[in-house]
Design a protein around this motif. Structure first.
Motif, PDB file in Angstrom:
ATOM      1  N   MET A  99       1.107  -1.025  -0.300  1.00  0.00           N
ATOM      2  CA  MET A  99      -0.315  -0.126   0.141  1.00  0.00           C
ATOM      3  C   MET A  99       0.798   0.971   0.259  1.00  0.00           C
ATOM      4  SD  MET A  99      -2.971  -1.390   2.409  1.00  0.00           S
ATOM      5  CE  MET A  99      -1.431  -1.920   4.062  1.00  0.00           C
ATOM      6  N   THR A 100       0.154   2.429  -0.990  1.00  0.00           N
ATOM      7  CA  THR A 100       1.327   3.087  -1.252  1.00  0.00           C
ATOM      8  C   THR A 100       0.464   4.599  -0.669  1.00  0.00           C
ATOM      9  OG1 THR A 100       2.990   4.312  -1.989  1.00  0.00           O
ATOM     10  CG2 THR A 100       1.286   3.491  -3.492  1.00  0.00           C
ATOM     11  N   VAL A 101       0.886   5.276  -1.664  1.00  0.00           N
ATOM     12  CA  VAL A 101       0.394   7.502  -1.003  1.00  0.00           C
ATOM     13  C   VAL A 101      -1.189   6.747  -1.688  1.00  0.00           C
ATOM     14  CG1 VAL A 101       2.306   8.348  -1.078  1.00  0.00           C
ATOM     15  CG2 VAL A 101       1.344   7.377  -3.230  1.00  0.00           C
ATOM     16  N   THR A 102      -1.554   6.197  -2.531  1.00  0.00           N
ATOM     17  CA  THR A 102      -3.189   6.288  -2.134  1.00  0.00           C
ATOM     18  C   THR A 102      -4.263   5.069  -1.719  1.00  0.00           C
ATOM     19  OG1 THR A 102      -3.123   4.446  -4.283  1.00  0.00           O
ATOM     20  CG2 THR A 102      -3.009   6.839  -4.701  1.00  0.00           C
ATOM     21  N   PHE A 103      -3.269   4.539  -0.559  1.00  0.00           N
ATOM     22  CA  PHE A 103      -4.369   4.254   1.158  1.00  0.00           C
ATOM     23  C   PHE A 103      -5.013   5.199   1.598  1.00  0.00           C
ATOM     24  CE2 PHE A 103      -3.672   2.316   5.040  1.00  0.00           C
ATOM     25  CZ  PHE A 103      -4.778   1.222   4.764  1.00  0.00           C
ATOM     26  N   PRO A 104      -5.147   6.108   1.650  1.00  0.00           N
ATOM     27  CA  PRO A 104      -5.403   7.255   2.278  1.00  0.00           C
ATOM     28  C   PRO A 104      -6.303   7.316   1.385  1.00  0.00           C
ATOM     29  CG  PRO A 104      -3.436   7.981   2.659  1.00  0.00           C
ATOM     30  CD  PRO A 104      -3.474   7.278   1.647  1.00  0.00           C
ATOM     31  N   LYS A 105      -7.419   8.220   1.182  1.00  0.00           N
ATOM     32  CA  LYS A 105      -8.581   8.636   0.492  1.00  0.00           C
ATOM     33  C   LYS A 105      -8.418   9.768   0.111  1.00  0.00           C
ATOM     34  CE  LYS A 105     -12.242   6.379   2.870  1.00  0.00           C
ATOM     35  NZ  LYS A 105     -14.069   6.605   3.929  1.00  0.00           N
ATOM     36  N   GLY A 106      -8.812  10.417  -1.197  1.00  0.00           N
ATOM     37  CA  GLY A 106      -8.652  11.690  -1.251  1.00  0.00           C
ATOM     38  C   GLY A 106      -7.058  11.930  -2.263  1.00  0.00           C
ATOM     39  N   PHE A 107      -6.432  11.008  -2.559  1.00  0.00           N
ATOM     40  CA  PHE A 107      -5.366  11.051  -3.573  1.00  0.00           C
ATOM     41  C   PHE A 107      -5.781  10.230  -4.578  1.00  0.00           C
ATOM     42  CE2 PHE A 107      -4.004  12.431   0.413  1.00  0.00           C
ATOM     43  CZ  PHE A 107      -3.283  13.769   0.713  1.00  0.00           C
ATOM     44  N   ARG A 108      -4.273  10.760  -5.713  1.00  0.00           N
ATOM     45  CA  ARG A 108      -4.634  10.064  -7.088  1.00  0.00           C
ATOM     46  C   ARG A 108      -2.733   9.924  -7.018  1.00  0.00           C
ATOM     47  NH1 ARG A 108      -7.464  12.986 -11.390  1.00  0.00           N
ATOM     48  NH2 ARG A 108      -7.177  14.869 -10.171  1.00  0.00           N
ATOM     49  N   SER A 109      -2.412   9.154  -8.154  1.00  0.00           N
ATOM     50  CA  SER A 109      -1.361   9.054  -8.354  1.00  0.00           C
ATOM     51  C   SER A 109      -0.639   8.749  -9.369  1.00  0.00           C
ATOM     52  CB  SER A 109       0.062   8.593  -7.239  1.00  0.00           C
ATOM     53  OG  SER A 109       0.048   7.396  -7.366  1.00  0.00           O
ATOM     54  N   ALA A 110       0.565   8.782  -9.883  1.00  0.00           N
ATOM     55  CA  ALA A 110       0.765   7.831 -11.396  1.00  0.00           C
ATOM     56  C   ALA A 110       2.410   7.964 -11.711  1.00  0.00           C
ATOM     57  CB  ALA A 110       0.014   8.151 -12.088  1.00  0.00           C
ATOM     58  N   GLY A 111       3.261   6.789 -12.273  1.00  0.00           N
ATOM     59  CA  GLY A 111       3.875   6.773 -12.858  1.00  0.00           C
ATOM     60  C   GLY A 111       4.610   6.458 -14.409  1.00  0.00           C
ATOM     61  N   ILE A 112       5.352   6.918 -14.846  1.00  0.00           N
ATOM     62  CA  ILE A 112       5.396   6.863 -16.637  1.00  0.00           C
ATOM     63  C   ILE A 112       6.956   7.146 -16.177  1.00  0.00           C
ATOM     64  CG2 ILE A 112       3.608   7.300 -16.741  1.00  0.00           C
ATOM     65  CD1 ILE A 112       4.490   9.726 -18.141  1.00  0.00           C
ATOM     66  N   ALA A 113       7.352   6.252 -17.932  1.00  0.00           N
ATOM     67  CA  ALA A 113       8.526   6.127 -18.360  1.00  0.00           C
ATOM     68  C   ALA A 113       8.803   7.312 -19.227  1.00  0.00           C
ATOM     69  CB  ALA A 113       9.225   4.834 -18.844  1.00  0.00           C
ATOM     70  N   VAL A 114       9.423   8.397 -19.554  1.00  0.00           N
ATOM     71  CA  VAL A 114       9.771   9.334 -20.329  1.00  0.00           C
ATOM     72  C   VAL A 114      11.043   9.504 -20.727  1.00  0.00           C
ATOM     73  CG1 VAL A 114       7.442  11.172 -19.472  1.00  0.00           C
ATOM     74  CG2 VAL A 114      10.322  11.197 -18.486  1.00  0.00           C
ATOM     75  N   GLY A 115      11.831   8.173 -20.691  1.00  0.00           N
ATOM     76  CA  GLY A 115      12.902   8.942 -21.374  1.00  0.00           C
ATOM     77  C   GLY A 115      14.014   9.227 -20.059  1.00  0.00           C
ATOM     78  N   LEU A 116      14.357   9.900 -19.145  1.00  0.00           N
ATOM     79  CA  LEU A 116      15.090   9.784 -18.366  1.00  0.00           C
ATOM     80  C   LEU A 116      16.448   8.889 -18.605  1.00  0.00           C
ATOM     81  CD1 LEU A 116      12.601  12.438 -16.421  1.00  0.00           C
ATOM     82  CD2 LEU A 116      14.168  12.927 -18.404  1.00  0.00           C
ATOM     83  N   LYS A 117      16.411   8.290 -17.721  1.00  0.00           N
ATOM     84  CA  LYS A 117      16.785   6.558 -17.766  1.00  0.00           C
ATOM     85  C   LYS A 117      16.962   5.913 -18.504  1.00  0.00           C
ATOM     86  CE  LYS A 117      14.736   5.823 -12.623  1.00  0.00           C
ATOM     87  NZ  LYS A 117      13.722   5.085 -11.866  1.00  0.00           N
ATOM     88  N   SER A 118      18.229   5.384 -18.498  1.00  0.00           N
ATOM     89  CA  SER A 118      18.525   4.187 -19.718  1.00  0.00           C
ATOM     90  C   SER A 118      18.551   3.633 -19.691  1.00  0.00           C
ATOM     91  CB  SER A 118      20.348   4.592 -19.862  1.00  0.00           C
ATOM     92  OG  SER A 118      20.791   4.154 -19.056  1.00  0.00           O
ATOM     93  N   THR A 119      17.489   3.576 -18.394  1.00  0.00           N
ATOM     94  CA  THR A 119      17.095   1.891 -18.598  1.00  0.00           C
ATOM     95  C   THR A 119      15.065   0.913 -19.158  1.00  0.00           C
ATOM     96  OG1 THR A 119      15.614   2.745 -16.375  1.00  0.00           O
ATOM     97  CG2 THR A 119      18.269   1.537 -16.759  1.00  0.00           C
ATOM     98  N   GLY A 120      14.618   2.740 -19.182  1.00  0.00           N
ATOM     99  CA  GLY A 120      13.697   2.866 -20.150  1.00  0.00           C
ATOM    100  C   GLY A 120      12.130   2.481 -18.518  1.00  0.00           C
TER     101      GLY A 120
END
Length: 393
Positions: A1-22
């Motif tokens: 469980m992470t930052v969206t475990f409490p009510k009232g929050f949304r989150s996201a994580g995406i790859a945009v090419g800052l890391k060479s690993t993808g």
């Protein structure tokens, strides 16, 4: 469980090419309220990254609506261009949230957006800026109340995601963190986002956060190196409608931060031992911390632990450099439950002590008072030297 475990929050994580690993490298946490509060603690390093300079101003304006974080570049010592990149990032988030059909578009402004970055110092060009700013709309579109992708997007040399949570009576805390190197106080190199749906105000949030970080992250001293980018953010949504007792909330927050600090210690770069230095019988908490830190930063002690050598003499030599009140000829030192030094002299044979387990406990009894503190550190290994000898290459 992470930052969206409490009510009232949304989150996201995406790859945009800052890391060479993808791998994912851009994250966003949004506080949808309805009663927002916030507190932020920053690095005490005088050399501060552009996101820290920006976020300090945001924190003075009132409770932030969101925090955007990137890995793959610290955006530190990158001049006016780097600061402008941070500003443009915040503006892009505010604009995208302003047209977000799933959120509250009534108060979107750049000075409501905290920005965090982590990665190599001294790098940041137009490509770096474009990859972040240009992908903010996609990041906002990916926001979800059941998201699990954000913790991975903030990692650098970390080998695992770091999360923690707490469930109170009708309210919750969720958290994510990154950190594996440059782990030293003020705060220990990390980006941390903590969320809660408790109904609290800014003052309660600030008191609780400063107390929690002081007893956890500020006592993690893995390698004595302080970062330019440390930021710990607490966001409260009030979505539970429950106002917990302040003492209860502070204790819960402290436990969450302590869990994250232990996870950071366990993932420290190249480490083979996780060392808890417990100091008892100090004249003050400050003395206990000073004594523990003197051992945590002693390279001779740390090298001895790497070699599974319970060299208690190095402990006494280290604590003798402090200004803490104690008599070094009354001190006891134990390694993993075996008292090797009593009253400043030899006690049990060192071959009774086994230092092969990764978890290592050092107990220092000062007999100078009633206060105690524990400082976390790691050993000094070949792998740590190797990893950091080639970090920028």
């Amino acid at each position: 469980m992470t930052v969206t475990f409490p009510k009232g929050f949304r989150s996201a994580g995406i790859a945009v090419g800052l890391k060479s690993t993808g791998k994912p490298d851009l994250a966003l946490v949004v506080n949808d309220g309805p009663a927002r509060a916030a507190a932020v603690v920053f690095t005490s390093n005088r050399a501060q990254a552009n996101p820290i300079l920006w976020s300090r101003k945001v924190a003075q304006n009132g409770p932030a609506r969101a925090v955007v974080l990137n890995s793959g570049g610290a955006n530190c010592f990158t001049g006016d261009f780097g600061y402008e990149t941070t500003r443009l990032t915040a503006e892009a988030v505010a604009t995208a949230l302003g047209s977000d059909p799933n959120g509250d578009a009534s108060d979107s402004a750049a000075d409501d957006i905290l920005v965090c970055s982590t990665g190599l110092i001294g790098t940041g060009d137009q490509s770096f800026r474009d990859k972040i700013v240009g992908n903010i709309p996609q990041l906002v579109q990916a926001l979800a109340a059941d998201d699990t992708t954000a913790p991975a997007a903030i990692l650098t040399t970390d080998s695992v995601e770091k999360t923690a949570s707490h469930e109170g009576d009708g309210w919750r805390i969720g958290a994510m963190a990154k950190g594996a190197g440059m782990l030293a106080p003020g705060l220990a190199t990390m980006l941390v986002v903590i969320t809660t749906d408790a109904h609290i105000d800014n003052e309660v949030a600030d008191r609780a956060l400063r107390g929690a970080t002081g007893g956890s992250f500020d006592r993690l001293d893995s390698d004595g190196c302080m970062s330019t980018n440390d930021q710990v953010t607490l966001l409260a949504s009030g979505a539970s409608g429950v106002t917990p007792d302040e003492e209860e909330f502070a204790a819960a927050l402290a436990a969450v931060c302590d869990s994250l600090a232990a996870q950071l210690q366990a993932d420290a770069e190249g480490a083979s031992h996780d060392i808890d230095i417990e100091v008892m019988g100090a004249a003050s908490v400050a003395d206990a911390v000073e004594v523990g830190r003197s051992v945590a930063r002693n390279n001779l002690f740390k090298a001895a632990i790497f070699g599974n050598d319970p060299n208690w003499g190095r402990v006494l030599a280290a604590i003798g450099t402090t200004e803490a009140a104690f008599d070094p000829y009354q001190v006891d030192v134990s390694f993993n439950g075996v008292r090797l030094c009593h009253a400043g002299g030899p006690d049990r044979p060192v071959d009774e002590c086994d230092l092969t387990p990764r978890k290592t406990h050092v107990l220092i009894e000062l007999y100078a008072g009633e206060h105690t503190a524990t400082v976390r550190t790691n050993d000094l290994t070949h792998d740590y030297v190797h990893e950091n000898s080639a970090y920028s290459s």
